[in-house]
Design a protein around this motif. Structure first.
Motif, PDB file in Angstrom:
ATOM      1  N   ALA A   1      -2.077  -1.666  -6.266  1.00 51.45           N
ATOM      2  CA  ALA A   1      -1.111  -2.321  -7.091  1.00 51.45           C
ATOM      3  C   ALA A   1       0.137  -1.536  -7.536  1.00 51.45           C
ATOM      4  CB  ALA A   1      -1.998  -1.861  -8.630  1.00 51.45           C
ATOM      5  N   GLU A   2      -0.234  -0.571  -7.186  1.00 50.36           N
ATOM      6  CA  GLU A   2       0.925   0.355  -6.487  1.00 50.36           C
ATOM      7  C   GLU A   2       1.553   0.087  -5.263  1.00 50.36           C
ATOM      8  OE1 GLU A   2       3.003   2.895  -8.102  1.00 50.36           O
ATOM      9  OE2 GLU A   2       1.400   3.390  -9.634  1.00 50.36           O
ATOM     10  N   ALA A   3       0.871  -0.383  -4.300  1.00 52.95           N
ATOM     11  CA  ALA A   3       1.473  -1.180  -3.155  1.00 52.95           C
ATOM     12  C   ALA A   3       2.651  -2.069  -3.390  1.00 52.95           C
ATOM     13  CB  ALA A   3       0.688  -0.909  -1.711  1.00 52.95           C
ATOM     14  N   LEU A   4       1.842  -2.928  -4.270  1.00 51.49           N
ATOM     15  CA  LEU A   4       2.532  -4.910  -4.101  1.00 51.49           C
ATOM     16  C   LEU A   4       3.686  -4.948  -4.905  1.00 51.49           C
ATOM     17  CD1 LEU A   4      -1.190  -6.208  -4.988  1.00 51.49           C
ATOM     18  CD2 LEU A   4       0.222  -6.866  -2.957  1.00 51.49           C
ATOM     19  N   LYS A   5       4.130  -3.791  -6.028  1.00 48.31           N
ATOM     20  CA  LYS A   5       4.837  -3.959  -6.601  1.00 48.31           C
ATOM     21  C   LYS A   5       4.917  -5.093  -7.627  1.00 48.31           C
ATOM     22  CE  LYS A   5       6.757   0.097  -4.593  1.00 48.31           C
ATOM     23  NZ  LYS A   5       6.968   0.628  -4.857  1.00 48.31           N
ATOM     24  N   ILE A   6       3.879  -5.345  -8.196  1.00 47.47           N
ATOM     25  CA  ILE A   6       3.612  -6.228  -9.258  1.00 47.47           C
ATOM     26  C   ILE A   6       3.892  -6.440 -10.099  1.00 47.47           C
ATOM     27  CG2 ILE A   6       1.866  -7.080  -7.685  1.00 47.47           C
ATOM     28  CD1 ILE A   6       0.343  -5.948  -9.194  1.00 47.47           C
ATOM     29  N   THR A   7       4.267  -4.728 -10.954  1.00 48.47           N
ATOM     30  CA  THR A   7       4.733  -4.471 -12.353  1.00 48.47           C
ATOM     31  C   THR A   7       6.103  -5.685 -12.880  1.00 48.47           C
ATOM     32  OG1 THR A   7       5.748  -2.698 -12.556  1.00 48.47           O
ATOM     33  CG2 THR A   7       3.439  -2.343 -12.108  1.00 48.47           C
ATOM     34  N   ALA A   8       6.636  -5.584 -14.198  1.00 45.22           N
ATOM     35  CA  ALA A   8       7.788  -5.990 -14.310  1.00 45.22           C
ATOM     36  C   ALA A   8       8.569  -5.713 -14.353  1.00 45.22           C
ATOM     37  CB  ALA A   8       7.614  -6.142 -16.054  1.00 45.22           C
ATOM     38  N   LYS A   9       8.597  -3.970 -14.253  1.00 45.35           N
ATOM     39  CA  LYS A   9       9.984  -2.969 -13.929  1.00 45.35           C
ATOM     40  C   LYS A   9       9.882  -3.764 -12.388  1.00 45.35           C
ATOM     41  CE  LYS A   9      11.440   1.631 -13.815  1.00 45.35           C
ATOM     42  NZ  LYS A   9      11.739   2.902 -14.229  1.00 45.35           N
ATOM     43  N   ASP A  10       9.285  -3.099 -11.225  1.00 45.96           N
ATOM     44  CA  ASP A  10       8.423  -3.672  -9.679  1.00 45.96           C
ATOM     45  C   ASP A  10       9.448  -5.171  -9.875  1.00 45.96           C
ATOM     46  OD1 ASP A  10       8.180  -0.995  -8.876  1.00 45.96           O
ATOM     47  OD2 ASP A  10       6.252  -1.939  -9.426  1.00 45.96           O
ATOM     48  N   LEU A  11       9.465  -5.907 -10.671  1.00 44.66           N
ATOM     49  CA  LEU A  11       9.789  -7.828 -10.057  1.00 44.66           C
ATOM     50  C   LEU A  11      10.986  -8.008 -10.708  1.00 44.66           C
ATOM     51  CD1 LEU A  11       6.120  -9.373 -12.371  1.00 44.66           C
ATOM     52  CD2 LEU A  11       7.297  -9.846  -9.698  1.00 44.66           C
ATOM     53  N   PHE A  12      11.807  -6.522 -11.950  1.00 41.36           N
ATOM     54  CA  PHE A  12      13.143  -7.161 -12.070  1.00 41.36           C
ATOM     55  C   PHE A  12      14.119  -6.469 -11.358  1.00 41.36           C
ATOM     56  CE2 PHE A  12      16.617  -5.615 -15.130  1.00 41.36           C
ATOM     57  CZ  PHE A  12      16.971  -7.130 -15.760  1.00 41.36           C
ATOM     58  N   GLY A  13      13.409  -5.200 -10.440  1.00 38.28           N
ATOM     59  CA  GLY A  13      14.277  -4.883  -9.828  1.00 38.28           C
ATOM     60  C   GLY A  13      14.038  -5.257  -8.582  1.00 38.28           C
ATOM     61  N   LEU A  14      13.775  -6.450  -8.053  1.00 46.04           N
ATOM     62  CA  LEU A  14      13.623  -7.560  -6.997  1.00 46.04           C
ATOM     63  C   LEU A  14      13.704  -8.581  -6.757  1.00 46.04           C
ATOM     64  CD1 LEU A  14       9.540  -6.601  -5.535  1.00 46.04           C
ATOM     65  CD2 LEU A  14      11.934  -6.209  -4.587  1.00 46.04           C
ATOM     66  N   LYS A  15      14.300  -8.702  -8.120  1.00 48.67           N
ATOM     67  CA  LYS A  15      14.886  -9.760  -8.863  1.00 48.67           C
ATOM     68  C   LYS A  15      14.161 -11.146  -8.649  1.00 48.67           C
ATOM     69  CE  LYS A  15      19.487  -8.682  -7.569  1.00 48.67           C
ATOM     70  NZ  LYS A  15      21.170  -9.163  -7.360  1.00 48.67           N
ATOM     71  N   LEU A  16      12.926 -10.818  -9.095  1.00 47.80           N
ATOM     72  CA  LEU A  16      11.897 -12.168  -9.448  1.00 47.80           C
ATOM     73  C   LEU A  16      11.420 -12.476 -10.318  1.00 47.80           C
ATOM     74  CD1 LEU A  16       9.010 -10.374  -6.621  1.00 47.80           C
ATOM     75  CD2 LEU A  16      10.668 -12.362  -6.191  1.00 47.80           C
ATOM     76  N   VAL A  17      11.818 -11.939 -11.282  1.00 47.93           N
ATOM     77  CA  VAL A  17      12.102 -12.160 -13.117  1.00 47.93           C
ATOM     78  C   VAL A  17      13.633 -11.716 -13.264  1.00 47.93           C
ATOM     79  CG1 VAL A  17       9.586 -11.824 -13.166  1.00 47.93           C
ATOM     80  CG2 VAL A  17      11.135  -9.984 -14.307  1.00 47.93           C
ATOM     81  N   ASP A  18      13.992 -12.689 -14.426  1.00 49.23           N
ATOM     82  CA  ASP A  18      15.221 -12.697 -14.657  1.00 49.23           C
ATOM     83  C   ASP A  18      15.178 -11.634 -16.053  1.00 49.23           C
ATOM     84  OD1 ASP A  18      16.965 -15.063 -13.843  1.00 49.23           O
ATOM     85  OD2 ASP A  18      14.864 -16.165 -14.661  1.00 49.23           O
ATOM     86  N   GLU A  19      14.181 -11.454 -16.896  1.00 52.08           N
ATOM     87  CA  GLU A  19      14.708 -10.571 -17.987  1.00 52.08           C
ATOM     88  C   GLU A  19      12.956 -10.151 -18.665  1.00 52.08           C
ATOM     89  OE1 GLU A  19      16.778  -9.453 -21.690  1.00 52.08           O
ATOM     90  OE2 GLU A  19      16.279 -12.132 -21.351  1.00 52.08           O
ATOM     91  N   ILE A  20      13.127  -8.984 -18.723  1.00 53.50           N
ATOM     92  CA  ILE A  20      11.225  -7.761 -19.016  1.00 53.50           C
ATOM     93  C   ILE A  20      11.663  -8.026 -21.061  1.00 53.50           C
ATOM     94  CG2 ILE A  20      10.548  -6.044 -19.534  1.00 53.50           C
ATOM     95  CD1 ILE A  20      11.156  -5.175 -17.101  1.00 53.50           C
ATOM     96  N   ILE A  21      10.411  -8.947 -22.031  1.00 51.17           N
ATOM     97  CA  ILE A  21      10.271  -8.766 -22.532  1.00 51.17           C
ATOM     98  C   ILE A  21       9.584  -7.432 -22.961  1.00 51.17           C
ATOM     99  CG2 ILE A  21       9.608 -10.373 -24.679  1.00 51.17           C
ATOM    100  CD1 ILE A  21       9.954 -12.967 -23.006  1.00 51.17           C
TER     101      ILE A  21
END
Length: 372
Positions: A246-266
């Motif tokens: 889970a740590e290696a995959l970078k799948i949390t909301a914070k990680d995804l936002f940093g990678l610009k895969l999501v536009d905003e965290i609710i």
């Protein structure tokens, strides 16, 4: 307490102590009054809750995303939205209850809502197939999206699935093709599309309704190409290494936002969406309305271009720095290539056409040896 997670143990102990004191006030400490002791425990409980939930690791957030009390799609349809009218069937094979969809209102806006739905108990989980859709579920979703496009209604998708159903029947009815068609056609719909990951965002099963102008994610949700357990089984040959995966995959909301895969965290209430579903539903509504108004203000052509560019820009790569030995070996290879290029060559002149060069090569190959 039912559905207690291990990292919540200090919170549960304090809650139990507080409830016990309220039931038996005669047992309170003699050094302070009953009201003071209640206040002290409540203050400590709030501090402990804040401390625990502000420092969650990736695996703990995955477990929160899977919490059985977490609000599901139908919960939000009854709170965030209003006037929901469900539509059924893919008009090709069958009805898939793992995906629900229909017309609804978001504030004053008429929209189409589609989402994956899990069950609360064994009976409902069997009915909903544990939130894992069959091909007919994705075809139903696409049928409804085309209907929304026809009538100019914005589309909102709510994602909460461990993945598409991997059974033999799903393969026989072409699950990969159904998801692929959704990926292709969702990029071409003229109406605004907003996708929200409200729990689990597992693999192609999530992406099958996740191609959107804006992709939002709840704070304790995750979005991943594979589950942590699946990744651990492949890389470490042990599903017990799921926390490491889970740590290696970078799948949390914070990680995804940093990678610009999501536009905003609710943001979620402290302790997760299940601790205060009403507040979560209200917050989700506010974020959806904000993004919907922004998207409706854009011309259709501009919106389509941005949607295409958004997904084309995905992917971040970091090359490993070369070691000193690797740099020396690389320089040696360059030196050898340079030396070989400088050596006399029997190759035909470079200014010849390909046909002339081939003729010269062939002639030299069949020419008789020179006289001794």
């Amino acid at each position: 307490m039912k559905h207690q997670l291990d990292f919540e143990k200090p919170i549960i102990e304090l809650q139990g102590k507080l409830e016990e004191l309220k039931r038996h006030p005669e047992n309170h400490s003699l050094n302070v009054s009953f009201e003071e002791e209640i206040t002290l425990i409540e203050k400590k409980l709030e501090e402990t809750r804040r401390q625990v939930f502000s420092s969650l690791n990736a695996w703990q957030r995955v477990r929160l995303a899977r919490h059985p009390k977490r609000p599901y799609t139908l919960d939000y349809l009854n709170s965030t939205f209003s006037d929901f009218h469900e539509l059924h069937g893919d008009r090709l094979y069958a009805e898939d209850r793992a995906i629900v969809g229909g017309f609804a209102k978001l504030g004053e806006h008429r929209v189409l809502v589609i989402g994956t739905q899990k069950g609360r108990d064994t009976k409902e989980n069997i009915l909903r197939n544990f939130g894992s859709a069959h091909p007919e579920g994705y075809r139903k979703a696409m049928r409804l999206m085309r209907l929304a496009d026809k009538f100019g209604l914005p589309i909102i998708t709510l994602i909460d699935t461990a993945g598409a159903y991997p059974g033999i029947g799903a393969e026989e009815r072409h699950i990969a093709e159904a998801i692929a068609v959704n990926l292709r056609d969702m990029t071409l719909l003229d109406v605004p599309i907003i996708a929200v990951v409200i729990g689990e965002g597992g693999s192609g099963g999530a992406l099958g309704i996740g191609v959107a102008d804006r992709v939002l994610i709840l704070e304790n949700s995750y979005y991943s190409v594979i589950s942590p357990e699946g990744c651990a089984a492949i890389l470490w040959k042990d599903r017990a290494a799921a926390a490491k995966a889970a740590e290696a995959l970078k799948i949390t909301a914070k990680d995804l936002f940093g990678l610009k895969l999501v536009d905003e965290i609710i943001p979620e209430p402290l302790g997760g969406a299940h601790n205060d579903p009403a507040t979560t539903a209200k917050t989700l509504q506010q974020y959806l309305l904000k993004h919907l108004v922004e998207l409706l203000a854009l011309p259709s052509a501009e919106r389509l271009k941005r949607r295409y560019d958004k997904f084309r820009a995905f992917g971040h790569f970091l090359e490993k720095p070369m070691t000193r030995a690797e740099k020396i070996e690389s320089l040696k290879k360059i030196s050898r290539r340079t030396s070989a290029a400088a050596a006399p060559s029997t190759a035909p002149p470079t200014n010849m056409t390909p046909l002339s060069a081939a003729a010269v090569t062939l002639a030299s190959a069949i020419a008789p040896p020179p006289p001794a």
